[in-house]
Design an enzyme around this catalytic site. Sequence first.
Site, PDB file in Angstrom:
ATOM      1  N   SER A 132       0.843  -1.182   0.000  1.00 49.08           N
ATOM      2  CA  SER A 132       0.000   0.000   0.000  1.00 49.08           C
ATOM      3  C   SER A 132       0.889   1.246   0.000  1.00 49.08           C
ATOM      4  O   SER A 132       1.707   1.431  -0.875  1.00 49.08           O
ATOM      5  CB  SER A 132      -0.957  -0.041   1.201  1.00 49.08           C
ATOM      6  OG  SER A 132      -2.001   0.901   1.064  1.00 49.08           O
ATOM      7  N   LYS A 167     -22.067  17.214   7.259  1.00 46.11           N
ATOM      8  CA  LYS A 167     -20.993  17.380   8.236  1.00 46.11           C
ATOM      9  C   LYS A 167     -20.791  16.128   9.087  1.00 46.11           C
ATOM     10  O   LYS A 167     -19.675  15.849   9.536  1.00 46.11           O
ATOM     11  CB  LYS A 167     -21.301  18.580   9.145  1.00 46.11           C
ATOM     12  CG  LYS A 167     -20.176  18.964  10.086  1.00 46.11           C
ATOM     13  CD  LYS A 167     -18.963  19.448   9.314  1.00 46.11           C
ATOM     14  CE  LYS A 167     -17.859  19.908  10.253  1.00 46.11           C
ATOM     15  NZ  LYS A 167     -16.666  20.341   9.508  1.00 46.11           N
TER      16      LYS A 167
END
Length: 281
Positions: A108, A160
């Site tokens: 990764s 949010k």
Amino acid sequence: MSVTDKLASRIPVLADRVERKDVVAVVRLHGVITPSPSPLARGAINLGAVESALTRAFGHERLKAVALLVNSPGGAPTQSGLVAERIRQLADEKKVPVLAFCEDVAASGGYWLACAADEIYAHRTSMVGSIGVISGGFGFTGLLERFGIERRLHTAGANKSRLDPFSPEKPEDVEWLKKMHTQLHELFVNWVKERRGNRLADSDDLFTGDVWLGAKAVELGLVDGLGSLRQIITERYPDAEISVAEPKKPLLARLGLGAPAAASAVLDAVTQKAAWSRFGL
């Protein structure tokens, strides 16, 4: 010429007799890639943590090459990009080759770092690849209900509170996250293609997030060959001296002070252990 001058002229100058060797500088990139410092011995990789080591490595006068010792299960994509870009910037400025050596894991973000090198080598047991994006978390809504705890969350902005672990998961939030993953994955794939070019094999498996051992990684073009740092550097630069560039430690760390709070340290330890455990380490 006086007697003193004659005697002085016959005394060998020490600096002239000391052979100045070429240098291959080594930078260790070991640990989980995270913007936060780590309480673990394995450490953490971020631009702030490795900047001084990179500067020292590329600052040698008789520098022949820089070697990166990569041992990382990955982590934060932004820090992966920042460190890799800094390596390329210094390499271009100094016009020296960069070689990466995968140890236990270069997966990764760890492989993202390795791709900053011009050549990549791995041990036959190294785990290489994992070109993908992953994120995880927990949902605590049932736990709150069980103990009669009421969640109070107030926001300005409809999105949010996306993926709030104490609220029920919404399909539209999951779809948003998947789109973010797709965009990050494309950036990762483009970086690998840019750095590895036509050395990559024509395989559908390359960018699935899978991991391979060293020999298979060579076959897929993810690495250039098998070998350790000492072996390859000795063959390539037989007359050069290997110099490890260590990062500067903050003053409090050198004094053994400034450790993170206990709760934060435990959380960081668990998170980083989980990153390594994906590869059996």
